[in-house]
Structure formats: C-alpha cells, structure tokens
Design an enzyme around this catalytic site. Structure first.
Site, PDB file in Angstrom:
ATOM      1  N   ARG A   1     -27.135  -2.125  37.536  1.00 34.64           N
ATOM      2  CA  ARG A   1     -27.149  -1.106  36.477  1.00 34.64           C
ATOM      3  C   ARG A   1     -28.529  -1.075  35.827  1.00 34.64           C
ATOM      4  NH1 ARG A   1     -21.664   0.176  35.431  1.00 34.64           N
ATOM      5  NH2 ARG A   1     -20.339  -1.172  36.696  1.00 34.64           N
TER       6      ARG A   1
ATOM      7  N   ASP B   1     -27.770 -11.491  45.505  1.00 34.59           N
ATOM      8  CA  ASP B   1     -27.317 -12.628  44.698  1.00 34.59           C
ATOM      9  C   ASP B   1     -28.450 -13.643  44.731  1.00 34.59           C
ATOM     10  OD1 ASP B   1     -25.464 -13.859  43.014  1.00 34.59           O
ATOM     11  OD2 ASP B   1     -24.774 -15.169  44.622  1.00 34.59           O
TER      12      ASP B   1
ATOM     13  N   PHE C   1     -37.545 -14.548  33.352  1.00 34.39           N
ATOM     14  CA  PHE C   1     -36.197 -14.727  32.807  1.00 34.39           C
ATOM     15  C   PHE C   1     -35.619 -15.999  33.426  1.00 34.39           C
ATOM     16  CE2 PHE C   1     -33.493 -13.687  36.500  1.00 34.39           C
ATOM     17  CZ  PHE C   1     -34.456 -13.208  37.358  1.00 34.39           C
TER      18      PHE C   1
ATOM     19  N   ASP D   1     -37.313 -19.442  34.929  1.00 33.36           N
ATOM     20  CA  ASP D   1     -38.766 -19.314  35.108  1.00 33.36           C
ATOM     21  C   ASP D   1     -39.587 -20.302  34.269  1.00 33.36           C
ATOM     22  OD1 ASP D   1     -38.997 -17.422  37.138  1.00 33.36           O
ATOM     23  OD2 ASP D   1     -38.752 -15.745  35.765  1.00 33.36           O
TER      24      ASP D   1
HETATM   25  P1  IMP Z   1     -27.247 -13.215  39.683  1.00 31.91           P
HETATM   26  O1  IMP Z   1     -27.468 -12.113  38.712  1.00 31.91           O
HETATM   27  O2  IMP Z   1     -25.848 -13.570  39.959  1.00 31.91           O
HETATM   28  O3  IMP Z   1     -28.056 -13.041  40.941  1.00 31.91           O
HETATM   29  O4  IMP Z   1     -27.767 -14.532  38.935  1.00 31.91           O
HETATM   30  C1  IMP Z   1     -29.047 -14.920  39.033  1.00 31.91           C
HETATM   31  C2  IMP Z   1     -29.307 -16.095  38.095  1.00 31.91           C
HETATM   32  O5  IMP Z   1     -30.123 -17.028  38.795  1.00 31.91           O
HETATM   33  C3  IMP Z   1     -30.096 -15.638  36.884  1.00 31.91           C
HETATM   34  O6  IMP Z   1     -29.282 -15.436  35.769  1.00 31.91           O
HETATM   35  C4  IMP Z   1     -31.057 -16.805  36.674  1.00 31.91           C
HETATM   36  O7  IMP Z   1     -30.440 -17.779  35.895  1.00 31.91           O
HETATM   37  C5  IMP Z   1     -31.270 -17.361  38.069  1.00 31.91           C
HETATM   38  N1  IMP Z   1     -32.448 -16.737  38.729  1.00 31.91           N
HETATM   39  C6  IMP Z   1     -32.448 -15.917  39.819  1.00 31.91           C
HETATM   40  N2  IMP Z   1     -33.682 -15.493  40.116  1.00 31.91           N
HETATM   41  C7  IMP Z   1     -34.489 -16.043  39.187  1.00 31.91           C
HETATM   42  C8  IMP Z   1     -35.893 -15.934  38.938  1.00 31.91           C
HETATM   43  O8  IMP Z   1     -36.659 -15.233  39.602  1.00 31.91           O
HETATM   44  N3  IMP Z   1     -36.341 -16.630  37.886  1.00 31.91           N
HETATM   45  C9  IMP Z   1     -35.557 -17.394  37.095  1.00 31.91           C
HETATM   46  N4  IMP Z   1     -34.248 -17.501  37.259  1.00 31.91           N
HETATM   47  C10 IMP Z   1     -33.705 -16.826  38.306  1.00 31.91           C
END
Ligand code: IMP
Length: 200
Positions: free
Chosen positions: A9, A71, A154, A157
């Site tokens: 979204r 994911d 986010f 990081d």
């Molecule tokens: P998704 O939205 O289910 O894919 O959850 C991804 C989660 O993994 C996020 O809320 C972060 O906590 C972590 N994450 C994934 N990619 C990153 C990134 O590039 N930097 C930091 N945290 C990440």
C-alpha cells in the site's frame, strides 16, 4: 494482460519499482493492492519464500491479475537465523523498530564481534492467476553492532553494518543502500524476468 498488482500500500515502493521496470517492461501498468477491496494476507509461512508466495498467489487468484509480493527480514547467526520471518514483530508488537532493536541487542549482549554475523534477506515472488510462480532472493551480509547509529532507513538499519563498510545501513543515503541492499539485489534480479514470465 499488461497489469501487475503489487502487494504493497506504500506508494513510495511502487514508484521505486516503476523506475526499475521502465527499462524492462515500459508498458506494464503497476497497480497497488490498495485499489482492490482485499483483506491483508496473513503471513503464516515459516520461510521468506513461503510468505512471499502466499501473498503473491492469494492476490493473483483474487484479482485475476499477475501479482508481485515480497517478504524480508534479518537472520542472525547467533540466534540460529531468528528473528527471520518474525523480524517485524520480534518484540511483540508489529513494526515497533525500537523495541525490536532493544530485544536483539539484549539477546546478543554476551556475543563478541566475531559471533555477530547476520544477513538481511528479501524474497520477491511473482505469481499468475493460474498459480504459476517464481521467486528471487537477495541477501546482504553484515554484523550486528553493539549500539544503534544513524537516522536513515527503518527496522534494524541502525544496528546493521554491512561487510566491507564501517557504517550502518542507517548511516547510508537511500541511494547508497539500494545499490547493495537485499531488496535492491532482488528487485534488479526480478525486473527483467517479469515481462517474459507474464507472457507479454
Ligand atoms: P515485512 O514487511 O514482513 O517484509 O517485514 C520486514 C521487517 O524486516 C521490517 O519490519 C524490518 O524489521 C526488517 N527489515 C527488512 N528489511 C530491512 C532493511 O532493509 N532494513 C532494516 N530492517 C529491515
């Protein structure tokens, strides 16, 4: 069939994907899942691949259009790959970045630098309404720092330092991070595959 539904979204993510796809699929029209009246797909899988596929195939089936979903998360060696698919909700509440970081730092408090290896992982799935699908996986290797640093990005990081760098991904500009990130790698890998797979 020249439309692709993207399982986000977030208009920023859609704009990013559009920029990457112009070169490979200029006539593809990207639509956000928000344009359809669909409930969020529950992420019940135990692997990134399962969750990305679950989202993409559910949306493709319900909309009758090809769908793209991702994911992602962090897999920490000293925690046997956790938080993994639970990255967003590791401390309980979905998306509480500060609490998630605090929990990881607590769990790794006695782990020396050489044991703090970790990977950011991003799996992107493309699914068609007839249930054919493909996935790609991008990874970024690094270590978990002892203290958060940096304001960009986010999630994890501020505590993730990629191998070969002396700064965290939260100290990189978005462009710098895109060049090396798990998400950037997966997106660049899937971009040229979308149009041939959809059969345009
Ligand atoms: P998704 O939205 O289910 O894919 O959850 C991804 C989660 O993994 C996020 O809320 C972060 O906590 C972590 N994450 C994934 N990619 C990153 C990134 O590039 N930097 C930091 N945290 C990440």
């Amino acid at each position: 069939m020249n439309e692709l539904v993207v399982a986000t979204r977030n208009q920023g993510k859609i704009a990013e994907l559009k920029r990457l796809l112009v070169e490979h699929a200029p006539n593809l029209q990207l639509r956000s899942v928000a344009e359809f009246d669909l409930a969020d797909v529950e992420e019940t899988g135990v692997t990134f691949e399962e969750n990305a596929l679950l989202k993409a195939t559910t949306i493709a089936t319900l909309t009758g259009l090809p769908a793209l979903a991702d994911d992602s998360g962090i897999a920490i060696d000293a925690l046997n790959g956790a938080p993994g698919v639970f990255s967003a909700r590791w401390a309980g509440k979905h998306g509480d970045d500060a609490a998630n970081i605090e929990k990881v730092l607590f769990e790794l408090q006695d782990v020396p630098v050489e044991g703090r290896g970790a990977q950011f992982v991003c799996v992107i799935a493309l699914a068609l309404p007839d249930h054919r699908s493909l996935t790609v996986r991008g990874e970024l290797q690094g270590v978990v720092r002892f203290k958060p640093e940096g304001e960009f990005g986010f999630g994890y990081d501020p505590i993730f330092q990629p191998d070969g760098f002396s700064i965290t991904t939260a100290q990189m500009t978005p462009e710098q991070k895109d060049e090396i990130s798990h998400r950037g790698k997966a997106l660049r890998e899937i971009a040229p595959k979308i149009q041939p797979f959809i059969g345009l």
